[in-house]
Design a protein around this motif. Structure first.
Motif, PDB file in Angstrom:
ATOM      1  N   HIS A 339       7.985 -17.122  -7.301  1.00 35.32           N
ATOM      2  CA  HIS A 339       7.591 -15.815  -6.772  1.00 35.32           C
ATOM      3  C   HIS A 339       6.959 -14.945  -7.848  1.00 35.32           C
ATOM      4  N   GLY A 340       6.353 -13.841  -7.411  1.00 32.02           N
ATOM      5  CA  GLY A 340       5.936 -12.768  -8.303  1.00 32.02           C
ATOM      6  C   GLY A 340       6.850 -11.583  -8.096  1.00 32.02           C
ATOM      7  N   THR A 341       6.434 -10.414  -8.622  1.00 30.43           N
ATOM      8  CA  THR A 341       7.273  -9.218  -8.505  1.00 30.43           C
ATOM      9  C   THR A 341       6.433  -8.024  -8.073  1.00 30.43           C
ATOM     10  N   HIS A 342       6.853  -7.357  -7.020  1.00 34.65           N
ATOM     11  CA  HIS A 342       6.253  -6.090  -6.616  1.00 34.65           C
ATOM     12  C   HIS A 342       6.839  -4.951  -7.458  1.00 34.65           C
ATOM     13  N   LEU A 343       5.992  -4.140  -8.053  1.00 32.00           N
ATOM     14  CA  LEU A 343       6.441  -2.921  -8.723  1.00 32.00           C
ATOM     15  C   LEU A 343       5.998  -1.724  -7.894  1.00 32.00           C
ATOM     16  N   LYS A 344       6.877  -0.743  -7.781  1.00 32.32           N
ATOM     17  CA  LYS A 344       6.606   0.415  -6.934  1.00 32.32           C
ATOM     18  C   LYS A 344       5.860   1.498  -7.711  1.00 32.32           C
ATOM     19  N   ILE A 345       4.868   2.091  -7.061  1.00 31.57           N
ATOM     20  CA  ILE A 345       4.129   3.210  -7.650  1.00 31.57           C
ATOM     21  C   ILE A 345       4.980   4.468  -7.531  1.00 31.57           C
ATOM     22  N   THR A 346       5.327   5.047  -8.676  1.00 38.50           N
ATOM     23  CA  THR A 346       6.160   6.256  -8.672  1.00 38.50           C
ATOM     24  C   THR A 346       5.371   7.525  -8.984  1.00 38.50           C
ATOM     25  N   GLU A 347       4.164   7.362  -9.547  1.00 39.22           N
ATOM     26  CA  GLU A 347       3.353   8.547  -9.850  1.00 39.22           C
ATOM     27  C   GLU A 347       1.883   8.156  -9.930  1.00 39.22           C
ATOM     28  N   ILE A 348       1.032   8.922  -9.239  1.00 38.06           N
ATOM     29  CA  ILE A 348      -0.420   8.768  -9.363  1.00 38.06           C
ATOM     30  C   ILE A 348      -0.851   9.751 -10.447  1.00 38.06           C
ATOM     31  N   VAL A 349      -0.951   9.250 -11.671  1.00 41.45           N
ATOM     32  CA  VAL A 349      -1.227  10.109 -12.821  1.00 41.45           C
ATOM     33  C   VAL A 349      -2.657  10.643 -12.763  1.00 41.45           C
ATOM     34  N   LYS A 351      -6.935   9.324 -11.044  1.00 40.84           N
ATOM     35  CA  LYS A 351      -7.613   8.430 -10.106  1.00 40.84           C
ATOM     36  C   LYS A 351      -7.578   6.980 -10.566  1.00 40.84           C
ATOM     37  N   THR A 352      -7.404   6.783 -11.863  1.00 38.10           N
ATOM     38  CA  THR A 352      -7.408   5.413 -12.388  1.00 38.10           C
ATOM     39  C   THR A 352      -6.116   5.049 -13.115  1.00 38.10           C
ATOM     40  N   THR A 353      -5.128   5.928 -13.085  1.00 40.33           N
ATOM     41  CA  THR A 353      -3.893   5.686 -13.840  1.00 40.33           C
ATOM     42  C   THR A 353      -2.676   5.809 -12.927  1.00 40.33           C
ATOM     43  N   LEU A 354      -1.803   4.807 -13.015  1.00 41.13           N
ATOM     44  CA  LEU A 354      -0.604   4.785 -12.186  1.00 41.13           C
ATOM     45  C   LEU A 354       0.623   4.514 -13.042  1.00 41.13           C
ATOM     46  N   LYS A 355       1.722   5.124 -12.632  1.00 40.53           N
ATOM     47  CA  LYS A 355       3.016   4.789 -13.208  1.00 40.53           C
ATOM     48  C   LYS A 355       3.760   3.956 -12.169  1.00 40.53           C
ATOM     49  N   VAL A 356       4.244   2.778 -12.593  1.00 37.09           N
ATOM     50  CA  VAL A 356       4.920   1.869 -11.664  1.00 37.09           C
ATOM     51  C   VAL A 356       6.298   1.536 -12.206  1.00 37.09           C
ATOM     52  N   ARG A 357       7.177   1.086 -11.306  1.00 34.51           N
ATOM     53  CA  ARG A 357       8.576   0.904 -11.670  1.00 34.51           C
ATOM     54  C   ARG A 357       9.134  -0.407 -11.106  1.00 34.51           C
ATOM     55  N   PHE A 358       9.924  -1.125 -11.936  1.00 31.82           N
ATOM     56  CA  PHE A 358      10.727  -2.245 -11.450  1.00 31.82           C
ATOM     57  C   PHE A 358      11.836  -1.681 -10.562  1.00 31.82           C
ATOM     58  N   MET A 359      12.013  -2.273  -9.378  1.00 30.99           N
ATOM     59  CA  MET A 359      12.938  -1.695  -8.412  1.00 30.99           C
ATOM     60  C   MET A 359      14.239  -2.468  -8.246  1.00 30.99           C
ATOM     61  N   LYS A 395       1.006  -0.717 -20.279  1.00 31.16           N
ATOM     62  CA  LYS A 395       1.971  -0.422 -21.339  1.00 31.16           C
ATOM     63  C   LYS A 395       3.354  -0.239 -20.737  1.00 31.16           C
ATOM     64  N   LEU A 396       4.340  -0.900 -21.337  1.00 29.91           N
ATOM     65  CA  LEU A 396       5.729  -0.703 -20.940  1.00 29.91           C
ATOM     66  C   LEU A 396       6.224   0.573 -21.608  1.00 29.91           C
ATOM     67  N   ILE A 397       6.492   1.610 -20.827  1.00 24.49           N
ATOM     68  CA  ILE A 397       6.868   2.902 -21.408  1.00 24.49           C
ATOM     69  C   ILE A 397       8.375   3.130 -21.371  1.00 24.49           C
ATOM     70  N   SER A 398       9.084   2.302 -20.654  1.00 25.18           N
ATOM     71  CA  SER A 398      10.541   2.289 -20.674  1.00 25.18           C
ATOM     72  C   SER A 398      10.978   0.932 -20.150  1.00 25.18           C
ATOM     73  N   GLU A 399      12.258   0.686 -20.127  1.00 27.00           N
ATOM     74  CA  GLU A 399      12.722  -0.602 -19.616  1.00 27.00           C
ATOM     75  C   GLU A 399      12.413  -0.785 -18.140  1.00 27.00           C
ATOM     76  N   ARG A 400      12.214   0.306 -17.435  1.00 26.55           N
ATOM     77  CA  ARG A 400      11.967   0.239 -16.002  1.00 26.55           C
ATOM     78  C   ARG A 400      10.527   0.544 -15.593  1.00 26.55           C
ATOM     79  N   GLU A 401       9.726   1.170 -16.463  1.00 33.32           N
ATOM     80  CA  GLU A 401       8.434   1.693 -16.035  1.00 33.32           C
ATOM     81  C   GLU A 401       7.281   1.174 -16.891  1.00 33.32           C
TER      82      GLU A 401
END
Length: 624
Positions: A339-349, A351-359, A395-401
């Protein structure tokens, strides 16, 4: 004479063809023998510290071959390598705050390496990851056997059973102590405080979820070495003489083996008699080939369990995954999961930048996107892909994001809470000539958008679905949709008996977790189930949801009378919101009432020679 001379010439040509290239290859090999580093077989001493020296000697060689003289080698945690690894599908912050892993054989940044075991037994102690390949390339591990001196699985067989007492024989590999009338399991450097139990019936090869609670609350007394009498209340468990209870800690603190960010890795003739933790886990690796890998208990051990959880697990891999001539027997969880992994979008920083999170709690902390990767935008409740993009930086900005920069603006319909899937890191998969048995849950789980071939395998009494094709962005967050799957020439024998819900004991399940159906949108496509043999105790064969171009044809379905069915009258094929389905030209023996059940679809969406088609939920007048 002419005959002899001709054969001599032919034999000479064969020898030259086979041997000359072999010697040409062997001349370029740098052989590192572990015996040159003070490592001798059959000493029952810790070889870990000297094996590290031998492995380091391989790093500066062009074509190194690490050779073990045949025998037994013992690996203890005290001098083994330790690394901080975040591993998919393993443990949450609460379950296991430390991600330090103890690794028996660690290979880092090595290329063109062959590890030759010569049939040696690598015996591990304590809790360890047996071997790891980290940022390696062109690796072959062959002719190795793996076991644990004290497996982290405890086992006991019931000899005498009554409502108030059980006499049990404990497997000699399961260390225990009786203190103040209570039995405690322990091992080298660990004790068991939480319990996950599965009950096996050796006579028929089945297994079921069970409980350690009645034994935890009972009085234990010594009868003889490895024989214990438990006195308590066992009335509601229906234990039987001859059954085997297997018990482990549920916390996934290690992987059985770990292949991380590596390429072209082959496991050849590797026998794993027991592995602690979650599987041979391959994470963001490319081109993996497992040939002749046996995961099953060592016969002389008398044990029933070989795998603490999954056996072969692939998360976010790409290239070609080939699994052939393997045998998996005695797993506490799934045999194979891709399988792969879906990461959830938590912030639309922007138009071209997103913050995503392991759920999911047990999956986080590793890089899941890289510059140049293609991604898909997914509505989680619908599992609908509504746009594509390309990553320019990640870029991994935290263990979850992670912070993701894209080459162009995100789709206008994107919302916080939608998900991203990395569609570059999706593999093609071939699984053939394998046998799966004594597996409590599923045989094969696979969700990848590239070609999948499952052929010439035997699935014997897998507790749940023999094959599950899922995809979800709300529970395990395991992606993604399949587009080309061939399931052919397999034998399925009495699978699905241990499903949590009796109505869900289908042999093959195509079950995306799209909680909101979209008219006309199909999650999965192009699945062909052809020329298989199904030996079934019940009437459930196939269930599918949101699938297009599904073909089930030329299969032989035989009703057996060995196991008791859940019901005598049920739908063999359940279809929900599918389109362009063909169920034709199958032979069915021993069934009195076979029918297809439809939900959220029209009769015209199914081409079938089964007479009875039942609609349980109308969506339009065309269903009449």
């Amino acid at each position: 004479m002419y005959f002899l001379k001709s054969n001599y010439v032919i034999l000479t040509l064969i020898i030259c063809t086979v041997i000359i290239p072999f010697f040409g290859y062997s001349q370029s090999i740098d052989t590192i023998k572990v015996c040159d580093y003070g490592i001798k077989p059959n000493m029952f001493e810790d070889v870990a510290i000297n094996v590290v020296k031998a492995i380091n000697a391989c790093k500066n060689k062009k074509n190194p071959m690490l050779v073990f003289e045949k025998g037994r080698y013992d690996f203890y945690p005290a001098h083994a390598e330790v690394r901080n690894y975040f591993i998919s599908n393993s443990s949450s912050e609460e379950e296991c705050p430390s991600k330090l892993k103890t690794i028996g054989l660690l290979f880092e940044g090595i290329k063109n390496l062959k590890i030759e075991g010569n049939g040696s037994l690598f015996m591990f102690h304590g809790k360890m990851t047996t071997f790891a390949f980290d940022h390696c390339e062109n690796i072959r591990l062959q002719n190795v056997k793996v076991d644990f001196d004290r497996p982290t699985m405890s086992e006991m067989i019931f000899r005498e059973v009554s409502d108030s007492a059980i006499l049990a024989d404990i497997n000699p590999d399961s260390k225990y102590a009786i203190i103040d009338g209570k039995l405690y399991w322990y091992g080298e450097g660990w004790g068991m405080k939480e319990f996950h139990s599965i009950l096996l019936k050796p006579d028929d090869g089945t297994s079921f979820y069970s409980s350690w609670s009645p034994f935890l609350n009972s009085k234990a007394e010594f009868v003889a070495p490895y024989r214990v009498r438990f006195t308590g209340d066992f009335r509601k468990y229906n234990f039987q003489s001859g059954e085997v209870l297997t018990i482990r800690d549920p916390i996934r603190d290690h992987a059985g083996a770990f292949i991380n960010r590596s390429k072209n890795v082959e496991l050849k003739n590797v026998s794993i008699y027991y592995m602690h933790g979650q599987a041979i886990l391959s994470q963001f690796s490319e081109n993996l080939h497992y040939d002749g890998v046996l995961i099953m208990p060592r016969s002389e051990s008398g044990r029933m369990i070989s795998a603490w959880a999954d056996c072969m697990h692939f998360s976010g891999c790409k290239g070609q995954i080939t699994i052939e001539n393997c045998r998996i027997k005695g797993a506490h969880d799934d045999a194979i999961n891709v399988h792969g992994t879906h990461l959830k979008i938590t912030e639309i920083v922007s138009k071209t930048t997103l913050k995503v999170r392991f759920m999911h709690p047990q999956t986080y902390g590793f890089e899941a996107f890289f510059a140049g990767d293609s991604i898909a935008f997914v509505h989680p409740s619908k599992l609908q892909v509504y746009g594509l993009g390309v990553v320019t930086s990640a870029k991994l900005i935290s263990e979850r994001e992670m912070l993701i920069e894209l080459s162009k603006a995100v789709p206008a319909e994107l919302l916080n809470g939608d998900c991203l899937e990395n569609i570059t890191w999706t593999p093609s998969v071939s699984i053939r000539n394998c046998r799966f048995e004594r597996t409590n849950t599923r045989g094969i789980l696979v969700t990848t958008g590239r070609k999948v071939v499952i052929e010439n395998n035997e699935f014997f009494r897998t507790g749940m679905h023999a094959i599950l094709i899922s995809d979800d962005a709300s529970s395990w967050f395991e992606s993604g949709p399949v587009k080309d799957v061939s399931i052919k020439n397999n034998i399925f024998e009495e699978c699905g008996y241990n499903s949590e819900q009796e109505k869900n004991n289908f042999i093959i399940a195509i079950a995306p977790e799209n909680h909101e159906l979209v008219s006309g949108y199909m999650v999965h496509k192009n699945i062909r189930i052809d020329n298989n043999t199904f030996k079934v105790y019940d009437c459930r064969i196939l269930t599918a949801r949101s699938t297009e171009n599904l073909i089930f044809s030329n299969n032989r379905i035989i009703k057996t009378n060995i196991m008791k069915p859940y019901r005598d009258n049920c739908s063999s094929f359940n279809l929900n919101a599918c389109r362009r389905v063909k169920i034709q030209d199958n032979s069915m023996k021993g069934f009195s009432n076979v029918f297809v059940q439809l939900e959220n679809m029209n009769k015209k969406d199914v081409l079938t020679d089964i007479v009875k088609v039942q609609i349980v939920k109308n969506i339009s007048p065309d269903n009449k």
